[in-house]
Design a protein around this motif. Sequence first.
Motif, PDB file in Angstrom:
ATOM      1  N   THR A 456     -52.301  -8.440 -19.558  1.00  0.00           N
ATOM      2  CA  THR A 456     -52.864  -7.285 -18.858  1.00  0.00           C
ATOM      3  C   THR A 456     -52.828  -7.609 -17.367  1.00  0.00           C
ATOM      4  O   THR A 456     -53.422  -8.597 -16.929  1.00  0.00           O
ATOM      5  CB  THR A 456     -54.325  -7.044 -19.291  1.00  0.00           C
ATOM      6  N   CYS A 457     -52.127  -6.794 -16.601  1.00  0.00           N
ATOM      7  CA  CYS A 457     -51.959  -7.087 -15.173  1.00  0.00           C
ATOM      8  C   CYS A 457     -53.320  -7.183 -14.493  1.00  0.00           C
ATOM      9  O   CYS A 457     -54.196  -6.331 -14.690  1.00  0.00           O
ATOM     10  CB  CYS A 457     -51.121  -5.998 -14.509  1.00  0.00           C
ATOM     11  N   THR A 458     -53.499  -8.225 -13.679  1.00  0.00           N
ATOM     12  CA  THR A 458     -54.802  -8.427 -13.032  1.00  0.00           C
ATOM     13  C   THR A 458     -54.988  -7.510 -11.824  1.00  0.00           C
ATOM     14  O   THR A 458     -56.042  -7.562 -11.187  1.00  0.00           O
ATOM     15  CB  THR A 458     -54.969  -9.901 -12.601  1.00  0.00           C
ATOM     16  N   HIS A 459     -53.987  -6.690 -11.513  1.00  0.00           N
ATOM     17  CA  HIS A 459     -54.180  -5.717 -10.426  1.00  0.00           C
ATOM     18  C   HIS A 459     -54.994  -4.532 -10.947  1.00  0.00           C
ATOM     19  O   HIS A 459     -56.186  -4.436 -10.704  1.00  0.00           O
ATOM     20  CB  HIS A 459     -52.822  -5.279  -9.867  1.00  0.00           C
ATOM     21  N   LEU A 460     -54.357  -3.653 -11.723  1.00  0.00           N
ATOM     22  CA  LEU A 460     -55.086  -2.480 -12.217  1.00  0.00           C
ATOM     23  C   LEU A 460     -54.935  -2.284 -13.716  1.00  0.00           C
ATOM     24  O   LEU A 460     -55.212  -1.200 -14.221  1.00  0.00           O
ATOM     25  CB  LEU A 460     -54.627  -1.217 -11.468  1.00  0.00           C
ATOM     26  N   GLY A 461     -54.439  -3.300 -14.415  1.00  0.00           N
ATOM     27  CA  GLY A 461     -54.544  -3.267 -15.865  1.00  0.00           C
ATOM     28  C   GLY A 461     -53.372  -2.739 -16.662  1.00  0.00           C
ATOM     29  O   GLY A 461     -53.509  -2.515 -17.858  1.00  0.00           O
ATOM     30  N   CYS A 462     -52.214  -2.507 -16.056  1.00  0.00           N
ATOM     31  CA  CYS A 462     -51.047  -2.108 -16.854  1.00  0.00           C
ATOM     32  C   CYS A 462     -50.572  -3.300 -17.697  1.00  0.00           C
ATOM     33  O   CYS A 462     -50.821  -4.456 -17.342  1.00  0.00           O
ATOM     34  CB  CYS A 462     -49.898  -1.666 -15.950  1.00  0.00           C
ATOM     35  N   GLU A 463     -49.853  -2.998 -18.758  1.00  0.00           N
ATOM     36  CA  GLU A 463     -49.328  -4.107 -19.564  1.00  0.00           C
ATOM     37  C   GLU A 463     -48.002  -4.600 -18.978  1.00  0.00           C
ATOM     38  O   GLU A 463     -47.105  -3.808 -18.675  1.00  0.00           O
ATOM     39  CB  GLU A 463     -49.120  -3.705 -21.018  1.00  0.00           C
ATOM     40  N   ASP A 474     -43.456  -8.939 -15.595  1.00  0.00           N
ATOM     41  CA  ASP A 474     -43.378  -7.978 -14.487  1.00  0.00           C
ATOM     42  C   ASP A 474     -44.215  -6.745 -14.815  1.00  0.00           C
ATOM     43  O   ASP A 474     -44.232  -6.284 -15.961  1.00  0.00           O
ATOM     44  CB  ASP A 474     -41.935  -7.534 -14.257  1.00  0.00           C
ATOM     45  N   CYS A 475     -44.844  -6.206 -13.773  1.00  0.00           N
ATOM     46  CA  CYS A 475     -45.693  -5.027 -13.991  1.00  0.00           C
ATOM     47  C   CYS A 475     -44.928  -3.743 -13.690  1.00  0.00           C
ATOM     48  O   CYS A 475     -44.406  -3.582 -12.577  1.00  0.00           O
ATOM     49  CB  CYS A 475     -46.937  -5.112 -13.107  1.00  0.00           C
ATOM     50  N   PRO A 476     -44.877  -2.823 -14.635  1.00  0.00           N
ATOM     51  CA  PRO A 476     -44.153  -1.566 -14.402  1.00  0.00           C
ATOM     52  C   PRO A 476     -44.876  -0.621 -13.450  1.00  0.00           C
ATOM     53  O   PRO A 476     -44.284   0.338 -12.986  1.00  0.00           O
ATOM     54  CB  PRO A 476     -44.076  -0.945 -15.804  1.00  0.00           C
ATOM     55  N   CYS A 477     -46.146  -0.898 -13.151  1.00  0.00           N
ATOM     56  CA  CYS A 477     -46.900   0.076 -12.360  1.00  0.00           C
ATOM     57  C   CYS A 477     -46.696  -0.114 -10.850  1.00  0.00           C
ATOM     58  O   CYS A 477     -46.253   0.794 -10.166  1.00  0.00           O
ATOM     59  CB  CYS A 477     -48.376   0.005 -12.720  1.00  0.00           C
ATOM     60  N   HIS A 478     -47.035  -1.293 -10.333  1.00  0.00           N
ATOM     61  CA  HIS A 478     -46.921  -1.492  -8.885  1.00  0.00           C
ATOM     62  C   HIS A 478     -46.154  -2.756  -8.535  1.00  0.00           C
ATOM     63  O   HIS A 478     -46.181  -3.193  -7.390  1.00  0.00           O
ATOM     64  CB  HIS A 478     -48.316  -1.522  -8.238  1.00  0.00           C
ATOM     65  N   GLY A 479     -45.515  -3.363  -9.539  1.00  0.00           N
ATOM     66  CA  GLY A 479     -44.554  -4.414  -9.238  1.00  0.00           C
ATOM     67  C   GLY A 479     -45.091  -5.832  -9.136  1.00  0.00           C
ATOM     68  O   GLY A 479     -44.358  -6.729  -8.719  1.00  0.00           O
ATOM     69  N   SER A 480     -46.348  -6.087  -9.491  1.00  0.00           N
ATOM     70  CA  SER A 480     -46.787  -7.492  -9.495  1.00  0.00           C
ATOM     71  C   SER A 480     -45.922  -8.278 -10.469  1.00  0.00           C
ATOM     72  O   SER A 480     -45.512  -7.760 -11.508  1.00  0.00           O
ATOM     73  CB  SER A 480     -48.243  -7.610  -9.946  1.00  0.00           C
ATOM     74  N   ARG A 481     -45.681  -9.543 -10.150  1.00  0.00           N
ATOM     75  CA  ARG A 481     -44.868 -10.383 -11.031  1.00  0.00           C
ATOM     76  C   ARG A 481     -45.560 -11.740 -11.181  1.00  0.00           C
ATOM     77  O   ARG A 481     -46.121 -12.282 -10.228  1.00  0.00           O
ATOM     78  CB  ARG A 481     -43.450 -10.540 -10.489  1.00  0.00           C
TER      79      ARG A 481
HETATM   80 FE1  FES Z   1     -49.913  -4.252 -12.194  1.00  0.00          FE
HETATM   81 FE2  FES Z   1     -50.749  -2.647 -10.303  1.00  0.00          FE
HETATM   82  S1  FES Z   1     -51.366  -2.679 -12.385  1.00  0.00           S
HETATM   83  S2  FES Z   1     -49.287  -4.215 -10.140  1.00  0.00           S
END
Ligand code: FES
Length: 518
Positions: A456-463, A474-481
């Motif tokens: 679970t992405c530690t930014h805003l929670g996308c998988e 890699d995060c599909p929402c805002h690109g965190s890796r």
């Molecule tokens: Fe993953 Fe924003 S939720 S980069």
Amino acid sequence: MERNTIPYWIATTEDTNYPELTDDINVDVGIVGGGLAGITAAHLLKENGFKVAVIEADRISKATTGHTTAKITSQHSLIYDKTIKTFGKEMAQQYADANQHAIKFVRNLVKGNDIQCNFEDKSAYVFTYQDPKYVEKIKKEAEAAASLGISAQFVLETPLPFPVLGAVRFNDQAQFHPIKYALSLAKKIPGEGSHIFEGTRAVDIEEEKTCTIKTNKGKKVTARHVIIASHYPFYDGKGMYFARMYPERSYLLAFKIEEIIPEGMFINVDTPGMTLRSQPHEGGQILLFGGESHKTAHGEQTSTHYENLRKLVRTIFTVKEELYHWSTQDYYTLDEIPYVGKLTSNTPNIYVATGFRKWGMTNAIAAAIIIKDLIIKGESPWQDIYSPQRSTTAKAAGTFITQNADVAVQLVSGKLENPDDHIDLGNGEGKVVEYKGKRTGAYKDRDGKLYLLDITCTHLGCELQWNDAEKSWDCPCHGSRFSYDGSIIEGPALYPLNHPDKGRNQVEPNVLTFKNLS
Ligand code: FES
């Protein structure tokens, strides 16, 4: 043979060794991000008597600046006709002027300071070679660019070794080695109260009478002004940037080829996409060849993109050797114009430079000049087109909804699919598995060591999605890796991933460690 996955630019420059932030300091301007925008802004502000501090999470110029095609061009695929239609001619003129000025800025700086960075004047081409529907668009682009004072023509012939249906050529453009250039500029920054700090990640900003940048080292930089030039803004300030930008990845390879490399810089608008240019190397030239753009963590396995480009280049050239391959990530705004200026209307002393799309060389320099002018004079001749607070057009609003809908889907979609119910991985493989009843990221390294992560992405929670070419999540929402061991490769996430037994990461930012601090 194991191929070299380090970008050519990084492989051919010395590592920098600027210190970490070890004390609280006070400067006039704190600049978060040591890429081309941050370094140029620091250089310009120091020249104007300001004390500056550049704060870089990794090593300066290693992130986006170190992964680009490094075309210094105001030709940003097809942009001018569209921008005139969307914003009007006056605003489009600002964009053209800013980017044309950026080319001259680099040319003058390189020549005036004898910077050894493989700077070469080149023409730039956007072409279509197999889709007639683009011919009219390209003609209109040539007319629009020329109407804004750019030396641009529609042409039917190019130096490429295959016929095109049409192309727009911009004259007096350039290319260079971006890290050699940026490091040369960076050398001028430390001293007389100015600093560069590496291995120091900014994690928050507090704005009162002055701004305070908090870092993962537990030390602070206080400043009258802050510039956020961290690719994706690490601090949002209620500017809703997470809902106004989306990330795309693309791929680049460096080859030795038999043929003479065509003179110029090229990109097409039809499919399959390609971008190419030459680069001086060991007394000869190598070919930089790329393409295969796609939204981050969407679509097929990432290794397929490299294979597609390897096949495509061989349909055009005779490859003698592949030297390097690497990928890059770019952020798109809703109307394709970067956000440069005040972060929000309520943050008078915090500035942002982001969303350069794939055209970060001239846009980064233009951004640095705009923000320098806003700090010194309170205005810039190009501020309106770049303003992060510009009104969103109806067309962009449609995109806004589409992008947000996509993010919402990514938040839940992974959770609905059934993961594999047992951890069955070969060495070097990663995928989503079920572990103690929960979807879990699993990777087995070459020696068979298993890494399990809460994905679970530690930014805003996308998988997060597995990236098989880079061995990252890699995060599909805002690109965190994140690396396969959970450490952050790139933000906006500020927290690494944990083992699923430990739960979502709750550690304080000042005790985090980050990867890639070679
Ligand atoms: Fe993953 Fe924003 S939720 S980069």
